[in-house]
Design an enzyme around this catalytic site. Structure first.
Site, PDB file in Angstrom:
ATOM      1  N   HIS A 146       1.005  -1.221  -0.083  1.00 39.54           N
ATOM      2  CA  HIS A 146       0.201   0.599  -0.357  1.00 39.54           C
ATOM      3  C   HIS A 146       0.668   1.429   0.192  1.00 39.54           C
ATOM      4  CE1 HIS A 146      -3.269  -3.079   1.171  1.00 39.54           C
ATOM      5  NE2 HIS A 146      -3.863  -1.931   1.402  1.00 39.54           N
ATOM      6  N   LYS A 484     -13.659   4.815   6.414  1.00 47.22           N
ATOM      7  CA  LYS A 484     -14.423   5.913   5.405  1.00 47.22           C
ATOM      8  C   LYS A 484     -15.502   5.623   4.742  1.00 47.22           C
ATOM      9  CE  LYS A 484     -12.522   6.698   0.430  1.00 47.22           C
ATOM     10  NZ  LYS A 484     -13.906   6.334  -0.467  1.00 47.22           N
TER      11      LYS A 484
END
Length: 816
Positions: A146, A484
């Protein structure tokens, strides 16, 4: 530990920071001139005074920075950035030093295996029960690519050399001349660091990410993991530790990953591990001179395909030479083949007076083989559920290549396929069918990434088990996208509830369940101390089986130095051992806690969604207020910042969780880590929440994560970014909501922990953040100036702007 003791133990750290800071000052003067050095010192002084409430100093700082040209701003930025790199190195080194000091003094290390065993003994757990639990403990740490590691490998290697010199300076036997030479070597390294650009000029390829991941294996994990395994096996049975990787196999939204990168990851990992084994075998061969003129050996040991003249009276050296050559020729079909040869050597040693040798260097080699095999970290594949349906030919090509690699390297080379955004059992069954068609043997793992998917976990898995019964099942829960989607409170609570439901279902069906935790580095993506996070999971959910991701800059912070790697690995293993005996050590939710946190979560969720998902102007505010768009220009990862189809209404939905967190963090808001929490927690009685905090590990970990994030945030600094939002009404409205919620969260957290200031109970950490702020604040001020200049069309502002992003990430020790 008392405050006095903290300061005493911190003296060495402060001395290291002063030493490195002083050398940096010399280097800055040599490289850029006395005027620049004095400017940097003035900026730092004004920032410190501003932090103390001197409004005149704060105005003077803003004016001073605004008057600087871009080139001078860039130099000041680099000075602060390099300082933070050096401070981080000193802190990491100090952690390993303190561990050694505690061990020398006969103290018990926190979050250690010894502490866990003492706790179990205190709880009355018998040695037999502990051993039985230990035999089923499994900890798998999965390294991912990531894009949150802002530093290239060159800089990371420089950090290791500086840490090594600090370690040498700790030796009290050094003469004054030797000490001086080490300090001069530090000056050389810092000079090179100053002249090395921390901002990449080109976006890394997937192969570069593979190399960087393997660098941590070579430089720290190769020694740290077997060392921990030795400690475990002195006390307990089994081998609890293994490693995986997504690097090269994560195809979710990365057009640069495919069959070729899957092959590269497996073959390069195998090649690196073989070379490391060759190095170790060669060292043993050089050391082992045991001769049949003095001691017997089993005849089979020397029976290898080498000339008779090769070490004819030294059978062990002869066998090791043969192993070295076979490893170089990639001559082992499997790890088991090498294990059989080592079995032969060990048996002969024990039969002929070499037990101590078998328990020494040979045992260390065998532990490495147990942990890493001949393939290194097992590669996980990851595909989006949509890709399985929409691109079967592309999926087939990847799975067929994986099957070829499995046939060549064994099942352990590739053993998992994760399905992102799993919405139903059909997604899992489709992936299993495609893998079977390709001749690939692996476990397909559903990844639950939204609040609704987490709430539907039990129904999905129940349907899967009804339609395709199995004895073992792995389910992954995603902290990043769920955070999120619904905010940190609701994401953490729904992950907790999903695990409880899945553990109950698995027990009812007789299925061995492993929950794979997709945690990020930052609090907004599930990050935080691993030990506390493991023990905060529901009883019976971990049950001795832990699998979690280690992402981005977290890998460097936790595993960049061998001593740190050893400590962090032990913390994960010790906590997981405790989960294997939940009836003895697990703490259930207090009476009424579920109903209260349910209500807190509902309120927090509604508050978060109103700001993030129900305000159509939030994306416009985000792009203006933060360097979100500019993150795409920072060449730190091979993957785009958004998934395909990110235009228009779905713009925020397609934005990946990493840049979502990264952009807010840069402005010092750190919004994803606390938004909605204040509103949610304020719905409950403080006295009740204090009780949960004292008694319930889940709630304590949640509150402490909030406290850390709030301590790192600064709405006063963030307010300076409002000038980047041309729509002043929008800026005032959105920031007003954020500030109010931030203050509400801070106030309620302080009430729960019964403190006057954040982190009052952790004075060392509190002081570290306070000492860092005067250096971070000017970087934010410069970043605002550079963002204005870049967006106004000033091309030369771009590279300094990118350096500001990297520098603030280093300062906060967080990207995404």
């Amino acid at each position: 530990m008392s405050g006095t003791a903290d300061r005493t133990h911190d003296a060495a750290l402060r001395a290291n920071v002063r030493l490195l800071g002083g050398i940096l000052g010399r280097v800055l003067t040599e490289q850029e001139g006395e005027d620049v050095y004095r400017l940097e010192e003035r900026v730092r002084l004004l920032a410190r005074l501003g932090r103390r409430g001197d409004t005149g100093a704060a105005r003077a700082l803003a004016e001073a920075i605004a008057q600087l040209d871009v080139d001078t701003q860039a130099v000041v930025l680099r000075a602060f950035t390099v300082y933070f790199h050096l401070a981080n190195i000193a802190e990491q080194h100090h952690r390993t030093r303190r561990r050694r000091e505690i061990e020398r003094e006969g103290g018990r290390l926190r979050e250690s295996l010894d502490e866990a065993l003492e706790l179990l003994d205190h709880e009355g757990v018998s040695a037999e029960d502990v051993a039985a639990a230990a035999g089923r403990v499994s900890v798998e740490l999965v390294l991912t690519a990531h894009p949150t590691e802002a530093l290239p490998r060159t800089i990371l290697e420089k950090h290791r050399r500086i840490a090594r010199l600090l370690d040498e300076l700790d030796d009290p036997r050094l003469t004054p001349d030797e000490r001086s030479s080490r300090e001069e070597a530090l000056a050389e390294e810092i000079t090179i660091l100053w002249q090395t650009d921390e901002v990449r000029s080109e976006r890394p390829r997937v192969v570069d990410e593979i190399r960087q991941g393997l660098w941590f294996l070579e430089e720290s994990l190769w020694d740290a993991a077997p060392d921990l395994a030795a400690t475990w096996q002195e006390r307990l049975p089994g081998m609890p530790l293994r490693f995986g990787t997504w690097i090269g196999g994560d195809l979710d939204g990365n057009p640069n990953a495919g069959a070729e990168t899957v092959r590269e990851a497996v073959e390069r990992g195998s090649a690196v591990v073989r070379e490391l084994f060759r190095r170790d075998v060669r060292e043993l061969a050089a050391s082992w001179g045991m001769s049949t003129t003095l001691v017997d050996a089993d005849p089979e040991v020397a029976a290898v395909d080498l000339p008779d003249s090769a070490n004819p009276t030294e059978p062990y050296r002869r066998r090791l030479t043969s192993i070295w050559e076979r490893l170089g020729a990639d001559g082992y079909a499997s790890t088991a083949d090498l294990e059989r040869e080592l079995d032969l050597i060990e048996s002969s040693l024990r039969a002929h007076g070499g037990t101590r040798v078998a328990d020494g260097g040979l045992a260390a080699l065998r532990r490495r083989l147990e942990v890493f095999g001949l393939t290194g970290p097992s590669l996980d594949l990851r595909l989006h559920s949509r890709t399985l349906r929409e691109d079967p030919e592309g999926v087939a090509a990847v799975l067929e290549e994986a099957a070829r690699l499995q046939r060549r390297r064994g099942r352990e080379a590739i053993d998992t396929l994760i399905v992102s955004m799993t919405r139903s059992a059909d997604d899992v069954l489709l992936a299993e069918s495609l893998a079977a068609d390709a001749g690939l043997e692996l476990d397909v793992v559903p990844l639950l990434e939204t609040i609704d998917d987490l709430r539907g976990a039990e129904a999905l898995v129940g349907d899967l088990l009804d339609r395709s019964p199995r004895r073992r099942l792995e389910v992954m829960v995603g902290y990043s996208d769920s955070g999120k989607d619904g905010g940190v409170i609701t994401a953490q609570w729904e992950i907790f509830r999903a695990q409880e439901a899945l553990a109950w279902l698995a027990g009812e069906r007789g299925v061995e369940l492993t929950v794979f935790h997709g945690r990020g580095g930052s609090a907004g993506r599930g990050g935080g101390p691993t030990y506390a996070a493991i023990l905060a999971q529901p009883p019976n959910a971990v049950d001795g089986r832990l699998k979690l991701t280690e992402q981005g800059e977290t890998i460097a912070f936790k595993y960049g130095l061998p001593g740190l790697a050893r400590r962090n690995l032990e913390a994960a293993v010790a906590a997981t051992l405790l989960t294997a005996l939940p009836n003895q050590v697990a703490e259930e939710a207090p009476p009424g806690a579920r109903e209260t946190i349910d209500a807190v979560s509902r309120a927090a969720h509604a508050s978060y969604r109103a700001v993030v998902w129900e305000d159509p102007e939030l994306p416009r505010f985000l792009r203006a207020f933060t360097p979100l768009d500019e993150l795409g220009l920072l060449e730190i990862g091979s993957r785009p910042v958004s998934r395909p189809g990110g235009a228009g209404k779905n713009e925020l939905g397609s934005l990946r969780a990493i840049p979502w967190v990264f952009s807010w963090t840069q402005t010092r808001c750190i919004v994803p880590a606390w938004l909605g929490a204040g509103t949610g927690l304020a719905t409950a009685r403080v006295e009740e929440l204090r009780g949960f905090y004292a008694e319930w590990p889940f709630f304590r970990a949640l509150v402490e994560s909030l406290e850390m994030s709030l301590a790192k945030s600064s709405m006063e600094i963030a307010e300076r970014y409002l000038r980047l939002v041309e729509d002043s009404a929008l800026a005032t409205r959105v920031f007003g909501v954020l500030r109010e919620e931030h203050d509400r969260a801070r106030d309620v957290v302080l009430e729960i922990v019964e403190a006057r200031e954040l982190l009052d109970r952790q004075p060392v950490l509190q002081q570290s953040i306070r000492l860092r702020n005067p250096y971070v604040d000017p970087m934010n001020a410069i970043q605002v100036e550079l963002l204005e200049r870049w967006r106004a069309g000033e091309e030369q502002a771009l590279r300094p702007l990118l350096r500001s992003i990297s520098g603030i990430a280093a300062a906060l020790r967080n990207t995404g």
